[in-house]
Design an enzyme around this catalytic site. Structure first.
Site, PDB file in Angstrom:
ATOM      1  N   ARG A  51       1.060   8.096 -19.367  1.00 46.83           N
ATOM      2  CA  ARG A  51       2.215   7.742 -18.546  1.00 46.83           C
ATOM      3  C   ARG A  51       1.766   6.768 -17.460  1.00 46.83           C
ATOM      4  O   ARG A  51       1.312   7.186 -16.395  1.00 46.83           O
ATOM      5  CB  ARG A  51       2.830   8.993 -17.922  1.00 46.83           C
ATOM      6  CG  ARG A  51       3.375   9.986 -18.947  1.00 46.83           C
ATOM      7  CD  ARG A  51       3.880  11.233 -18.241  1.00 46.83           C
ATOM      8  NE  ARG A  51       4.455  12.191 -19.186  1.00 46.83           N
ATOM      9  CZ  ARG A  51       4.953  13.381 -18.830  1.00 46.83           C
ATOM     10  NH1 ARG A  51       4.933  13.747 -17.545  1.00 46.83           N
ATOM     11  NH2 ARG A  51       5.459  14.197 -19.736  1.00 46.83           N
ATOM     12  N   ASP A  53       2.020   4.271 -14.363  1.00 45.58           N
ATOM     13  CA  ASP A  53       2.869   4.308 -13.176  1.00 45.58           C
ATOM     14  C   ASP A  53       3.648   3.011 -13.007  1.00 45.58           C
ATOM     15  O   ASP A  53       3.408   2.022 -13.705  1.00 45.58           O
ATOM     16  CB  ASP A  53       2.012   4.538 -11.928  1.00 45.58           C
ATOM     17  CG  ASP A  53       1.339   5.903 -11.928  1.00 45.58           C
ATOM     18  OD1 ASP A  53       1.890   6.830 -12.543  1.00 45.58           O
ATOM     19  OD2 ASP A  53       0.273   6.031 -11.305  1.00 45.58           O
ATOM     20  N   ARG A 216      -7.031   3.873  -9.814  1.00 50.69           N
ATOM     21  CA  ARG A 216      -6.702   3.097  -8.626  1.00 50.69           C
ATOM     22  C   ARG A 216      -7.412   3.637  -7.390  1.00 50.69           C
ATOM     23  O   ARG A 216      -7.831   2.875  -6.504  1.00 50.69           O
ATOM     24  CB  ARG A 216      -5.196   3.073  -8.425  1.00 50.69           C
ATOM     25  CG  ARG A 216      -4.452   2.279  -9.500  1.00 50.69           C
ATOM     26  CD  ARG A 216      -2.958   2.549  -9.482  1.00 50.69           C
ATOM     27  NE  ARG A 216      -2.381   2.238  -8.182  1.00 50.69           N
ATOM     28  CZ  ARG A 216      -1.152   2.628  -7.816  1.00 50.69           C
ATOM     29  NH1 ARG A 216      -0.401   3.344  -8.663  1.00 50.69           N
ATOM     30  NH2 ARG A 216      -0.680   2.305  -6.632  1.00 50.69           N
TER      31      ARG A 216
END
Length: 263
Positions: A51, A53, A216
């Site tokens: 999934r 973002d 990230r």
């Protein structure tokens, strides 16, 4: 009997609220599902490898769905492409066994994060890289990244912990490469280019699974080392603290790509 169709997708995530269907917001999943319904009249629910973002891109997102349609496996790609927007591309379509599951069958994922080292903004690069004004020490960043390889608790790099039963994951590769450009289409690792105009820094990481915002968060913390604001010892402390508040900032979404998935 329903057939199981696997698609490999590439997409520019800039204008989407992420992969997953969300109420009142446009997602990649809802857009692809709508194109399948327009083609076949069937409402399907896509299973995905990951999934991504909002704002995150993909070069090799893998999905599967079940259908009663008789469309040949290789014809799904061109048929769906005519019904999809320009920023979502079906790279491949094939029929797979009924037990294939894009989520649970994934063994390894490769992510790529692109940093553009430049004092001047480039409007054509901005949607796909994180610009850094000053030079980064890539060797120091690599020394820190080497600590990530192996089986560890990555809680310090997980936003909104806990999201899963465990934050332990295994990383098989964590590599930084300085390059004069990068291949935004291919899944092959980026080749090093030590030239004077090598103003891209590409971070690639391969693991058996990733936590929410993990890549990230790692990149944001590595950049602290690259700016020479942190030492290797400080990075190691943040990693081992098992506390997201101790690690660095979360790098912006636009530099991140889901490159490939291994089954």
């Amino acid at each position: 009997m329903a057939r199981n169709i696997r698609l490999t997708l590439a997409y520019d995530g800039t204008r989407y609220a992420g992969w997953q269907v969300q109420r009142d917001r446009v997602s990649v999943q809802s857009t692809v599902e709508a194109s399948i319904e327009a083609l076949t009249g069937e409402r399907v629910s896509l299973l995905s490898a990951g999934r991504t973002d909002a704002g995150v891109h993909a070069l090799g997102q893998v999905v599967n769905f079940f259908t009663e349609s008789t469309i040949p496996p290789d014809k799904w790609q061109p048929a769906l492409q005519t019904r999809l927007p320009h920023d979502i591309v079906v790279r491949d379509s094939q029929e797979v066994p009924a037990d294939f599951h894009a989520t649970y069958g994934a063994k390894l994922k490769r992510y790529r994060y692109v940093i553009h080292e430049s004092r001047i903004e480039n409007p054509f690069i901005r949607p796909f890289a994180w610009r850094q004004n000053g030079p980064l020490d890539v060797d120091a960043m690599q020394n820190a990244a080497d600590l990530l390889v192996g089986t560890h608790d990555f809680r310090s790099f997980e936003s909104h912990w806990p999201n899963t039963d465990t934050s332990v994951r295994t990383m098989f590769e964590a590599r930084l490469t300085r390059a004069s450009g990068w291949n935004v289409w291919g899944a092959a690792p980026v080749s090093a280019d030590p030239g004077a105009d090598a103003d891209y820094i590409v971070f690639e990481i391969v693991g058996d699974g990733f936590l929410y915002n993990m890549v990230r968060s790692i990149v944001g913390t590595l950049v602290c080392v690259g700016r020479r604001a942190w030492t290797l010892a400080q990075f190691q402390h943040a990693f081992q603290a098992l506390d997201r508040n101790v690690a660095g900032e979360t790098a912006p979404a636009q530099g991140l790509f889901l490159v490939s998935v291994t089954y």
